[in-house]
Design a protein around this motif. Structure first.
Motif, PDB file in Angstrom:
ATOM      1  N   SER A 163      21.286  35.141  27.536  1.00  0.00           N
ATOM      2  CA  SER A 163      21.781  34.305  28.632  1.00  0.00           C
ATOM      3  C   SER A 163      23.296  34.485  28.754  1.00  0.00           C
ATOM      4  O   SER A 163      23.965  34.854  27.792  1.00  0.00           O
ATOM      5  CB  SER A 163      21.435  32.839  28.414  1.00  0.00           C
ATOM      6  N   ALA A 164      23.791  34.201  29.952  1.00  0.00           N
ATOM      7  CA  ALA A 164      25.234  34.282  30.201  1.00  0.00           C
ATOM      8  C   ALA A 164      25.542  33.690  31.564  1.00  0.00           C
ATOM      9  O   ALA A 164      24.670  33.612  32.435  1.00  0.00           O
ATOM     10  CB  ALA A 164      25.717  35.729  30.172  1.00  0.00           C
ATOM     11  N   ASN A 165      26.783  33.285  31.734  1.00  0.00           N
ATOM     12  CA  ASN A 165      27.335  33.044  33.064  1.00  0.00           C
ATOM     13  C   ASN A 165      28.068  34.328  33.412  1.00  0.00           C
ATOM     14  O   ASN A 165      28.935  34.780  32.650  1.00  0.00           O
ATOM     15  CB  ASN A 165      28.292  31.860  33.075  1.00  0.00           C
ATOM     16  N   VAL A 166      27.718  34.923  34.549  1.00  0.00           N
ATOM     17  CA  VAL A 166      28.265  36.217  34.933  1.00  0.00           C
ATOM     18  C   VAL A 166      29.121  36.058  36.185  1.00  0.00           C
ATOM     19  O   VAL A 166      28.672  35.475  37.175  1.00  0.00           O
ATOM     20  CB  VAL A 166      27.130  37.245  35.158  1.00  0.00           C
ATOM     21  N   ASN A 167      30.340  36.578  36.115  1.00  0.00           N
ATOM     22  CA  ASN A 167      31.276  36.543  37.235  1.00  0.00           C
ATOM     23  C   ASN A 167      31.239  37.890  37.943  1.00  0.00           C
ATOM     24  O   ASN A 167      31.373  38.940  37.292  1.00  0.00           O
ATOM     25  CB  ASN A 167      32.699  36.275  36.738  1.00  0.00           C
ATOM     26  N   VAL A 168      31.068  37.855  39.265  1.00  0.00           N
ATOM     27  CA  VAL A 168      30.996  39.083  40.046  1.00  0.00           C
ATOM     28  C   VAL A 168      31.899  38.971  41.271  1.00  0.00           C
ATOM     29  O   VAL A 168      32.303  37.872  41.670  1.00  0.00           O
ATOM     30  CB  VAL A 168      29.545  39.392  40.492  1.00  0.00           C
ATOM     31  N   PHE A 169      32.185  40.126  41.859  1.00  0.00           N
ATOM     32  CA  PHE A 169      33.017  40.172  43.055  1.00  0.00           C
ATOM     33  C   PHE A 169      32.453  41.213  43.999  1.00  0.00           C
ATOM     34  O   PHE A 169      32.227  42.364  43.610  1.00  0.00           O
ATOM     35  CB  PHE A 169      34.463  40.524  42.680  1.00  0.00           C
ATOM     36  N   GLN A 170      32.197  40.796  45.247  1.00  0.00           N
ATOM     37  CA  GLN A 170      31.758  41.725  46.279  1.00  0.00           C
ATOM     38  C   GLN A 170      32.787  41.678  47.408  1.00  0.00           C
ATOM     39  O   GLN A 170      32.769  40.770  48.243  1.00  0.00           O
ATOM     40  CB  GLN A 170      30.361  41.360  46.798  1.00  0.00           C
ATOM     41  N   PRO A 171      33.715  42.656  47.413  1.00  0.00           N
ATOM     42  CA  PRO A 171      34.773  42.639  48.429  1.00  0.00           C
ATOM     43  C   PRO A 171      34.225  42.974  49.812  1.00  0.00           C
ATOM     44  O   PRO A 171      33.192  43.635  49.939  1.00  0.00           O
ATOM     45  CB  PRO A 171      35.735  43.731  47.944  1.00  0.00           C
ATOM     46  N   GLN A 172      34.964  42.555  50.838  1.00  0.00           N
ATOM     47  CA  GLN A 172      34.592  42.886  52.218  1.00  0.00           C
ATOM     48  C   GLN A 172      34.611  44.401  52.425  1.00  0.00           C
ATOM     49  O   GLN A 172      33.742  44.955  53.071  1.00  0.00           O
ATOM     50  CB  GLN A 172      35.559  42.216  53.200  1.00  0.00           C
ATOM     51  N   ASP A 173      35.630  45.052  51.862  1.00  0.00           N
ATOM     52  CA  ASP A 173      35.792  46.499  52.001  1.00  0.00           C
ATOM     53  C   ASP A 173      35.936  47.090  50.598  1.00  0.00           C
ATOM     54  O   ASP A 173      37.029  47.117  50.026  1.00  0.00           O
ATOM     55  CB  ASP A 173      37.027  46.812  52.857  1.00  0.00           C
ATOM     56  N   ALA A 174      34.827  47.569  50.050  1.00  0.00           N
ATOM     57  CA  ALA A 174      34.824  48.064  48.672  1.00  0.00           C
ATOM     58  C   ALA A 174      35.731  49.270  48.494  1.00  0.00           C
ATOM     59  O   ALA A 174      36.418  49.391  47.476  1.00  0.00           O
ATOM     60  CB  ALA A 174      33.404  48.405  48.235  1.00  0.00           C
ATOM     61  N   GLN A 175      35.769  50.175  49.476  1.00  0.00           N
ATOM     62  CA  GLN A 175      36.602  51.375  49.341  1.00  0.00           C
ATOM     63  C   GLN A 175      38.080  51.010  49.277  1.00  0.00           C
ATOM     64  O   GLN A 175      38.823  51.557  48.468  1.00  0.00           O
ATOM     65  CB  GLN A 175      36.334  52.348  50.487  1.00  0.00           C
ATOM     66  N   ALA A 176      38.495  50.062  50.099  1.00  0.00           N
ATOM     67  CA  ALA A 176      39.899  49.615  50.068  1.00  0.00           C
ATOM     68  C   ALA A 176      40.209  48.946  48.732  1.00  0.00           C
ATOM     69  O   ALA A 176      41.283  49.163  48.164  1.00  0.00           O
ATOM     70  CB  ALA A 176      40.169  48.655  51.224  1.00  0.00           C
ATOM     71  N   TYR A 177      39.274  48.171  48.232  1.00  0.00           N
ATOM     72  CA  TYR A 177      39.464  47.489  46.941  1.00  0.00           C
ATOM     73  C   TYR A 177      39.614  48.529  45.818  1.00  0.00           C
ATOM     74  O   TYR A 177      40.502  48.400  44.978  1.00  0.00           O
ATOM     75  CB  TYR A 177      38.281  46.556  46.674  1.00  0.00           C
ATOM     76  N   ILE A 178      38.783  49.543  45.833  1.00  0.00           N
ATOM     77  CA  ILE A 178      38.857  50.593  44.802  1.00  0.00           C
ATOM     78  C   ILE A 178      40.182  51.339  44.925  1.00  0.00           C
ATOM     79  O   ILE A 178      40.842  51.603  43.920  1.00  0.00           O
ATOM     80  CB  ILE A 178      37.652  51.563  44.912  1.00  0.00           C
TER      81      ILE A 178
END
Length: 165
Positions: free
Chosen positions: A145-160
């Protein structure tokens, strides 16, 4: 709605779908086998351990327990994929930021066994940041078990691109 998702709550139509249709991953990096059930903010997936499972160790006849965090992350991604498809949106990549309260109660995922990963969204911001409560079950027992933190940016390519500068 926060229903207790268990293998008994399987959605037969969803369970027949190819999990790759809901994930931004491609073989051989798809680690979960099926999506079994979905309801608001919740999803249940299944992973069956075989000799062809990613990270399978023939010497121990297991997949190491630390791979469980990826089972959790891919189940979260599958939830995002189911929601995207329901809204006629593209499947987008997200990022595993970290976890809290990670507990592993087994040393590994055993050959021939079925494991069920249940994720429940606890919190989500408009920015794409979200927190999920995740559990991996085997024979109705929580094995991780875990609490998992995630991020889904609007523009993944710009974020990368920003991340590598």
């Amino acid at each position: 709605m926060n229903l207790p998702l268990t293998p008994a709550h399987t959605d037969p139509v969803l369970a027949k779908q190819n999990v790759a249709n809901y994930l931004p991953h491609r073989e051989p990096m798809i680690l979960i086998d099926r999506i079994l059930a979905y309801c608001d903010d919740n999803l249940l997936s299944e992973t069956v351990i075989s000799p062809s499972s990613a990270y399978f160790d023939a010497a121990t006849q297991q997949v190491p327990n630390y791979v469980g965090i990826e089972y959790m992350a891919q189940t979260i991604a599958a939830l995002a994929g189911v929601e995207a498809k329901a809204n006629n949106l593209p499947i987008c990549i997200g990022f595993l930021l970290g976890s809290r309260k990670l507990e592993m109660h087994i040393n590994g995922f055993e050959l021939g066994a079925s494991y069920f990963t249940r994720v429940t969204r606890l919190y989500q911001e408009d920015t794409g940041l979200a927190v999920f409560d995740c559990q991996i079950l085997h024979q109705d027992q929580v094995v991780a078990s875990a609490n998992v933190n995630v991020f889904q940016p609007q523009d993944a390519q710009a974020y990368i691109s920003q991340s590598i500068q």
